[in-house]
Design a protein around this motif. Structure first.
Motif, PDB file in Angstrom:
ATOM      1  N   UNK A 137      -4.890  -2.451   5.454  1.00 37.15           N
ATOM      2  CA  UNK A 137      -3.576  -2.458   6.113  1.00 37.15           C
ATOM      3  C   UNK A 137      -2.555  -3.273   5.329  1.00 37.15           C
ATOM      4  N   UNK A 138      -2.274  -2.844   4.111  1.00 35.86           N
ATOM      5  CA  UNK A 138      -1.313  -3.546   3.257  1.00 35.86           C
ATOM      6  C   UNK A 138       0.017  -2.804   3.255  1.00 35.86           C
ATOM      7  N   UNK A 139       1.092  -3.550   3.443  1.00 35.42           N
ATOM      8  CA  UNK A 139       2.425  -2.962   3.553  1.00 35.42           C
ATOM      9  C   UNK A 139       3.016  -2.692   2.183  1.00 35.42           C
ATOM     10  N   UNK A 140       3.806  -1.625   2.103  1.00 34.22           N
ATOM     11  CA  UNK A 140       4.617  -1.356   0.925  1.00 34.22           C
ATOM     12  C   UNK A 140       5.965  -2.054   1.150  1.00 34.22           C
ATOM     13  N   UNK A 203       3.842  -1.884  -8.561  1.00 32.27           N
ATOM     14  CA  UNK A 203       3.923  -3.297  -8.192  1.00 32.27           C
ATOM     15  C   UNK A 203       2.822  -4.114  -8.869  1.00 32.27           C
ATOM     16  N   UNK A 204       1.599  -3.600  -8.848  1.00 35.38           N
ATOM     17  CA  UNK A 204       0.485  -4.331  -9.456  1.00 35.38           C
ATOM     18  C   UNK A 204       0.650  -4.380 -10.968  1.00 35.38           C
ATOM     19  N   UNK A 266      -2.814  -7.691  -6.248  1.00 35.74           N
ATOM     20  CA  UNK A 266      -2.529  -6.818  -5.104  1.00 35.74           C
ATOM     21  C   UNK A 266      -2.268  -7.641  -3.847  1.00 35.74           C
ATOM     22  N   UNK A 267      -3.008  -8.722  -3.673  1.00 37.84           N
ATOM     23  CA  UNK A 267      -2.769  -9.604  -2.529  1.00 37.84           C
ATOM     24  C   UNK A 267      -1.352 -10.153  -2.534  1.00 37.84           C
ATOM     25  N   UNK A 268      -0.843 -10.452  -3.719  1.00 39.20           N
ATOM     26  CA  UNK A 268       0.491 -11.054  -3.812  1.00 39.20           C
ATOM     27  C   UNK A 268       1.596 -10.028  -3.592  1.00 39.20           C
ATOM     28  N   UNK A 269       1.466  -8.844  -4.150  1.00 44.02           N
ATOM     29  CA  UNK A 269       2.579  -7.887  -4.125  1.00 44.02           C
ATOM     30  C   UNK A 269       2.523  -6.913  -2.950  1.00 44.02           C
ATOM     31  N   UNK A 270       1.359  -6.813  -2.291  1.00 46.79           N
ATOM     32  CA  UNK A 270       1.220  -5.932  -1.120  1.00 46.79           C
ATOM     33  C   UNK A 270       0.876  -6.791   0.089  1.00 46.79           C
ATOM     34  N   UNK A 271       1.866  -7.244   0.815  1.00 47.38           N
ATOM     35  CA  UNK A 271       1.605  -8.161   1.935  1.00 47.38           C
ATOM     36  C   UNK A 271       0.855  -7.476   3.062  1.00 47.38           C
ATOM     37  N   UNK A 272       0.114  -8.232   3.854  1.00 48.02           N
ATOM     38  CA  UNK A 272      -0.550  -7.640   5.019  1.00 48.02           C
ATOM     39  C   UNK A 272       0.468  -7.172   6.040  1.00 48.02           C
ATOM     40  N   UNK A 273       0.112  -6.139   6.758  1.00 48.45           N
ATOM     41  CA  UNK A 273       0.988  -5.632   7.813  1.00 48.45           C
ATOM     42  C   UNK A 273       0.795  -6.509   9.042  1.00 48.45           C
TER      43      UNK A 273
END
Length: 290
Positions: A137-140, A203-204, A266-273
């Motif tokens: 569940x990672x937000x764009x 992003x990555x 990916x953790x840094x650039x795709x924040x959790x929803x």
């Protein structure tokens, strides 16, 4: 996505002493703080087992108690032994607890309406021992879109969107350009999955300073899918139960250090929803048509 991490909340404490009105500076008689939350309607000092079981947070306990009682009574009536009935009730409660634990998800509570996401997440857990890492569940950024599951492992980087469709309607394809669920054209859904993977890739890649390819996919639950894997509009489409084989069948291309670096990026650039909106609106991803 079907129907993507959890957010942490913090308390903002206020150390400023209260200002009491009028000339009298004494705070007056102390008052018991008023309860808040789901049990606010329950009088203080009168919290009973019944009120706890009625709390939505303990719904699973209510179901477990009912199940255990039902099993125990049935066994007791059949075998005329209360000891065997109690034993059966305990076993039923333990079995239900184990089943519930297996269904637990790292996806926030308001997102768990999607059983498809839970099923995919359960499958992906089995890949951890093979060196795969997953973000759920990672937000764009700057959109309402999200990637249900981003998988990074020895064979590459994958964006998996989980969908549960009506099993009564067939799934069919026309070449590698069109996907139908019954009479419904799923072009927009494919475009969305491809767009999400492209955004994650950009992003990555920008974060790491080198090109990272994210492979988009659509895992379908419900109706049978009449193929193992079919690429439609650059998106791999397959039955949800095939997700692990789809990921692991490819050749190894990433080292453990590369996997860890991509995962952290990916953790840094795709924040959790974060669960800030209990009823998130439909995704708006702009012009994604080809």
């Amino acid at each position: 996505m079907s129907d993507v991490g959890t957010g942490a909340s913090s308390d903002n404490g206020n150390d400023t002493p209260p200002i009491w009105g009028g000339g009298d500076q004494s705070p007056g008689p102390s008052r018991r703080p008023e309860p808040k939350g789901p049990l606010a309607h329950v009088p203080i000092g009168r919290v009973s087992a019944q009120s706890l079981l009625s709390d939505p947070r303990y719904r699973h306990l209510r179901r477990r108690v009912i199940l255990a009682l039902a099993v125990g009574i049935v066994v007791w009536l059949l075998l005329q032994s209360w000891r065997v009935g109690v034993t059966a009730a305990i076993i039923a409660a333990i079995a239900d607890a184990i089943q519930q634990a297996r269904m637990d998800s790292s996806i926030p509570a308001w997102r768990r309406a999607s059983s498809a996401e839970r099923r995919t997440e359960h499958q992906l857990r089995r890949l951890e021992r093979k060196g795969y890492r997953t973000l759920h569940a990672r937000a764009i950024p700057n959109s309402d879109a999200q990637i249900d599951h981003l998988v990074i492992g020895p064979t590459g980087v994958y964006a998996v969107d989980s969908e549960k469709w009506d099993r009564r309607l067939p799934v069919r394809a026309q070449g590698h350009r069109k996907l139908f669920h019954g009479p419904f054209n799923k072009k927009d859904r494919l475009n969305e999955a491809r767009w999400e993977a492209q955004q994650a890739s950009e992003l990555i890649s920008r974060e790491l300073g080198r090109e990272i390819t994210v492979i988009p996919s659509l895992a379908i639950y419900g109706p049978p899918v009449p193929w193992r894997t079919l690429t439609i509009r650059d998106v791999d489409v397959f039955s949800g139960g095939f997700v692990r084989k789809w990921i692991t069948k490819r050749e190894r291309s990433l080292t453990p250090d590369e996997i860890d670096a991509i995962y952290r990026a990916a953790e840094r650039v795709l924040p959790p929803r974060y669960p800030v909106d209990p009823a998130p609106s439909s995704r708006t991803v702009g012009n994604m048509s080809r």
